[in-house]
Motif scaffolding. Sequence first.
Motif, PDB file in Angstrom:
ATOM      1  N   UNK A 128      12.968   5.919   0.729  1.00  0.00           N
ATOM      2  CA  UNK A 128      13.826   6.123  -0.437  1.00  0.00           C
ATOM      3  C   UNK A 128      13.568   5.083  -1.522  1.00  0.00           C
ATOM      4  N   UNK A 129      12.916   3.982  -1.145  1.00  0.00           N
ATOM      5  CA  UNK A 129      12.685   2.890  -2.087  1.00  0.00           C
ATOM      6  C   UNK A 129      11.295   2.920  -2.712  1.00  0.00           C
ATOM      7  N   UNK A 130      10.349   3.593  -2.071  1.00  0.00           N
ATOM      8  CA  UNK A 130       8.989   3.629  -2.611  1.00  0.00           C
ATOM      9  C   UNK A 130       8.299   4.921  -2.212  1.00  0.00           C
ATOM     10  N   UNK A 131       7.426   5.388  -3.097  1.00  0.00           N
ATOM     11  CA  UNK A 131       6.637   6.565  -2.803  1.00  0.00           C
ATOM     12  C   UNK A 131       5.435   6.183  -1.960  1.00  0.00           C
ATOM     13  N   UNK A 132       5.087   7.045  -1.034  1.00  0.00           N
ATOM     14  CA  UNK A 132       3.938   6.804  -0.180  1.00  0.00           C
ATOM     15  C   UNK A 132       2.701   7.533  -0.680  1.00  0.00           C
ATOM     16  N   UNK A 133       1.746   7.691   0.217  1.00  0.00           N
ATOM     17  CA  UNK A 133       0.495   8.372  -0.121  1.00  0.00           C
ATOM     18  C   UNK A 133       0.733   9.871  -0.283  1.00  0.00           C
ATOM     19  N   UNK A 134      -0.272  10.541  -0.818  1.00  0.00           N
ATOM     20  CA  UNK A 134      -0.244  11.985  -0.964  1.00  0.00           C
ATOM     21  C   UNK A 134      -1.447  12.578  -0.231  1.00  0.00           C
ATOM     22  N   UNK A 135      -1.374  13.849   0.055  1.00  0.00           N
ATOM     23  CA  UNK A 135      -2.464  14.559   0.708  1.00  0.00           C
ATOM     24  C   UNK A 135      -2.797  15.787  -0.114  1.00  0.00           C
ATOM     25  N   UNK A 136      -3.895  16.443   0.244  1.00  0.00           N
ATOM     26  CA  UNK A 136      -4.335  17.653  -0.451  1.00  0.00           C
ATOM     27  C   UNK A 136      -4.365  18.793   0.550  1.00  0.00           C
ATOM     28  N   UNK A 137      -3.696  19.912   0.216  1.00  0.00           N
ATOM     29  CA  UNK A 137      -3.625  21.020   1.154  1.00  0.00           C
ATOM     30  C   UNK A 137      -3.626  22.348   0.399  1.00  0.00           C
ATOM     31  N   UNK A 138      -4.601  23.173   0.716  1.00  0.00           N
ATOM     32  CA  UNK A 138      -4.687  24.530   0.162  1.00  0.00           C
ATOM     33  C   UNK A 138      -4.585  24.555  -1.365  1.00  0.00           C
ATOM     34  N   UNK A 139      -5.247  23.597  -2.005  1.00  0.00           N
ATOM     35  CA  UNK A 139      -5.275  23.559  -3.464  1.00  0.00           C
ATOM     36  C   UNK A 139      -4.111  22.845  -4.116  1.00  0.00           C
ATOM     37  N   UNK A 140      -3.253  22.227  -3.317  1.00  0.00           N
ATOM     38  CA  UNK A 140      -2.082  21.527  -3.841  1.00  0.00           C
ATOM     39  C   UNK A 140      -2.026  20.101  -3.287  1.00  0.00           C
ATOM     40  N   UNK A 141      -1.350  19.227  -4.038  1.00  0.00           N
ATOM     41  CA  UNK A 141      -1.039  17.898  -3.514  1.00  0.00           C
ATOM     42  C   UNK A 141       0.365  17.905  -2.921  1.00  0.00           C
TER      43      UNK A 141
END
Length: 392
Positions: free
Chosen positions: A313-326
Amino acid sequence: MTQDPISSRLAPHVKHLSAGDAAIAGSLLTIDLGALEINYADLVEKSGEAECSAVIKADAYGTGLEEAAKTLWQAGCRTFFVAHPQEGARARSTLPDATLYALNGLVGDDTDATMSYYHTHRVRPVLGCYEEIDLWSRYCRSIGEALPCGLHFDTGMNRLGLSKKAAHKLSDAWTTQPPPFTPTLIMSHLACADDPHHPLNSTLLDRFRAIRALFPDIPASLANSAGVFLGPDYHFDLTRPGIALYGGLATSNRPNPMQTVVTLNSRVLSTRHVPKGQSVSYGASEVTKRDSRLAIINMGYADGYLRTGSSSDKRKGARVYIEGYEAPIIGRVTMDLTIIDVTDIPEDAVKRGSWVELFGPHMPIDEVAAIAGTIGYELLTSLGLRSLRRYL
């Protein structure tokens, strides 16, 4: 041995899978050897008149030492660097005719058995202190052979390396009496080459030039990956790229010109709908802000995907890529599993068995590393052994 009756009944109808079968792979690590070859060719061109070597320490930055070494040799590389003598022995089995240097010098007990290990596998230690010079000298005298080695001089890292005073002392001594070994390389290391505008770059260059002048007949090397991009003044006789070979970002605040070599994918194990206000993963560090659809993927920190990429809730983490979307990670990365929020992705696009890109061509490794508070080097060299490896 009596055959299991259930296995006997199923045998004609079931495909028996091996541990290396992609059908049961929960995660897939793809190493593009063609991209590695392209990156080496690019660095050869950027190195100009200097020979371009390759650093293959740490299992070739997690890509697999043997496969990487073989590819780089076929691409024309003839000089390689490892860190430890065991890495040198592994490399020698794949590179029988290459020149191999061990950057960490003489690792092990101060005995002839240790020196003999380097000798047997034809690994040249990069000597970085008087003690190592004495040990290598003693061993060379004992066998009556002037074995090759490198010499590491410290120009400002304050890590490994002989001092400027030592350089003058050795140069003076060897004028009248050559050493019992054969120095085939003098080298130093740039501390801030990833920042092209850092004033320490030119300072270290001037210091190395002064040392190099004391040993004019010995080939010299200063530039790591980032140093290659600093230009010909830093190239000397040999460049030593590492991270750039494997597709990592060598210099900050610039687009990465290298081809992607490593892609890490993992499968979706299941999806679930979670109401607003529910905690997710260990520690309840993040709560859903809306009615959400979450996907659980077969990847965790035991696979080398860093826990510091977690979200809260205090910080955003990493992102991933799946089926053309993040999609963002939600909650903590755990040992074997990671949860992602796929609420904004069409429901029929993400299902059990879908492949998720943790890093690769759509999700640059250095961006993932930055969110995790580290660098691409650590992500590459942390890659676990559970992912099925596929070489292109």
